[in-house]
Design an enzyme around this catalytic site. Structure first.
Site, PDB file in Angstrom:
ATOM      1  CG  MET A  30     -11.198  -1.852   2.084  1.00 58.81           C
ATOM      2  SD  MET A  30     -12.090  -3.683   3.645  1.00 58.81           S
ATOM      3  CE  MET A  30     -10.602  -2.348   4.969  1.00 58.81           C
ATOM      4  CG  LEU A  33     -10.371   7.186  -0.562  1.00 61.84           C
ATOM      5  CD1 LEU A  33     -10.189   7.498  -2.106  1.00 61.84           C
ATOM      6  CD2 LEU A  33     -10.137   5.874  -0.380  1.00 61.84           C
ATOM      7  CG  HIS A  37      -6.416   5.161   0.691  1.00 59.75           C
ATOM      8  ND1 HIS A  37      -6.653   6.449   2.218  1.00 59.75           N
ATOM      9  CD2 HIS A  37      -6.597   4.224   0.890  1.00 59.75           C
ATOM     10  CE1 HIS A  37      -7.955   4.392   2.817  1.00 59.75           C
ATOM     11  NE2 HIS A  37      -6.704   3.807   2.017  1.00 59.75           N
ATOM     12  CD  GLN A  61     -10.357  -7.260   3.673  1.00 56.87           C
ATOM     13  OE1 GLN A  61     -10.336  -7.323   3.395  1.00 56.87           O
ATOM     14  NE2 GLN A  61      -9.455  -6.027   4.673  1.00 56.87           N
ATOM     15  N   GLY A 149       0.492   0.014   0.010  1.00 58.02           N
ATOM     16  CA  GLY A 149       0.898   1.110   1.392  1.00 58.02           C
ATOM     17  C   GLY A 149       1.433   0.148   2.577  1.00 58.02           C
ATOM     18  CE  LYS A 151      -2.016   2.289   9.709  1.00 57.63           C
ATOM     19  NZ  LYS A 151      -2.920   1.169   8.706  1.00 57.63           N
ATOM     20  NE  ARG A 190      -9.970  -0.843  11.276  1.00 58.66           N
ATOM     21  CZ  ARG A 190      -9.417  -1.466  10.681  1.00 58.66           C
ATOM     22  NH1 ARG A 190      -8.502  -0.755  10.315  1.00 58.66           N
ATOM     23  NH2 ARG A 190     -10.219  -2.825  10.036  1.00 58.66           N
TER      24      ARG A 190
END
Ligand code: AMP
Length: 286
Positions: A30, A33, A37, A61, A149, A151, A190
């Site tokens: 998204m 980066l 990423h 989403q 990922g 994550k 974020r």
């Protein structure tokens, strides 16, 4: 690096490259980066001869409108990072290009149990949206390898299931380790929204995950969970979950379980910013 904004153009280019026997490795993102990423791009480069990254902030989403509106965008900087990483193709579509029939007419997939727990429970509709966007991207890019990922542990499970549901038996889903800042905070787009004082305490999430891993065998999980929740709350987090689950199916566990691969997962908010992280917890002999 070649940049495409239109589905037709990127499909034509990929078809041409496939004729030249290039294997396609795909990294959907998204944007905004960071090194996390880029680690996916690096892994893709080592295994695939054509590396494609997509940047698309998928509206379907986001269950929280404000989170969508405030999602960081830094396309110029992203392009520079991708060029430096040696990415071959960037696909940068608009919403209309991705969903020509409108966002309410996109194919939906049923992920069953995975949609009912943790991120699925906290963010209703989130994985339906993830399924829609990744399903559509896989139709367009048709990669041999898909890089994700760890994550986003639950998302990896959802997308692996998506590949099964869509009959993409030959797609190899490669799950890459979580990249962290020096203090352990998982890199995330974020994080850019954290204020300095928020950033200073954000790594407590990782410290809690490490304590869940290290107290296995000494302390029951419900005690460790309470310690983590109390610590995070005292620092000003609003805790959504501190959980231990079976890493193979995400079934929630009340306590550490012998001979079972486990994952500890945490979601918590600092102010407006919602952060998630996880750590694999190897089972120990008791
Ligand atoms: P996003 O742009 O947040 O949708 O993430 C795009 C991809 O990058 C997903 O597969 C994420 O799991 C992965 N990713 C995000 N943060 C990290 C990180 N810190 N380390 C490794 N991969 C990551």
């Amino acid at each position: 690096m070649v940049i495409f904004k239109h589905v037709k153009d990127v499909k034509e280019y990929i078809a041409m490259q496939k004729k030249a026997a290039r294997t396609v490795g795909f990294v959907p993102t998204m944007g905004a980066l960071h090194e996390g990423h880029i680690s996916l791009i690096d892994t893709a480069k080592a295994e695939s001869s054509l590396v494609i990254c997509s940047i698309f902030v998928n509206p379907t989403q986001f269950n929280d409108k404000e989170d969508f509106e405030k999602y960081p965008v830094s396309t110029e900087q992203d392009i520079e990072m991708l060029v430096n990483a040696g990415c071959d193709v960037l696909f940068l579509p608009s919403v209309a290009e991705m969903y020509p029939g409108g966002t309410d007419k996109i194919k939906e997939y049923d992920f069953g149990y995975l949609e009912t727990v943790l991120e699925g429970a906290q963010r209703p509709g989130h994985f339906r949206g993830v399924g829609q966007v990744v399903g559509r991207l896989l139709e367009i890019v048709e990669p041999e390898y898909l890089y994700l990922g760890q994550k986003d542990f639950q998302q990896c499970m959802v997308i692996t299931r998506l590949a099964e549901l869509t009959g993409l038996r030959d797609l190899k889903v490669v799950i890459c380790p979580t990249m962290r800042e020096a203090d352990g905070l998982a890199m995330s787009s974020r994080n850019r929204r954290l204020t300095d004082p928020q950033r200073a305490i954000a790594a407590i999430i990782y410290q809690c995950l490490v304590s869940i891993e290290s107290k296995q065998g000494n302390t029951p999980f419900n005690v460790v969970r309470k310690e983590c929740e109390d610590l995070m709350t005292a620092k000003g987090f609003v805790v959504e979950y501190v959980t231990l689950a079976d890493a193979t199916n995400l079934k929630l566990l009340d306590n550490y379980k012998k001979d079972t691969p486990m994952v500890a997962l945490i979601a918590a908010k600092i102010g407006e910013i919602r952060l998630i992280d996880n750590l694999l917890v190897g089972s120990r002999e008791s």
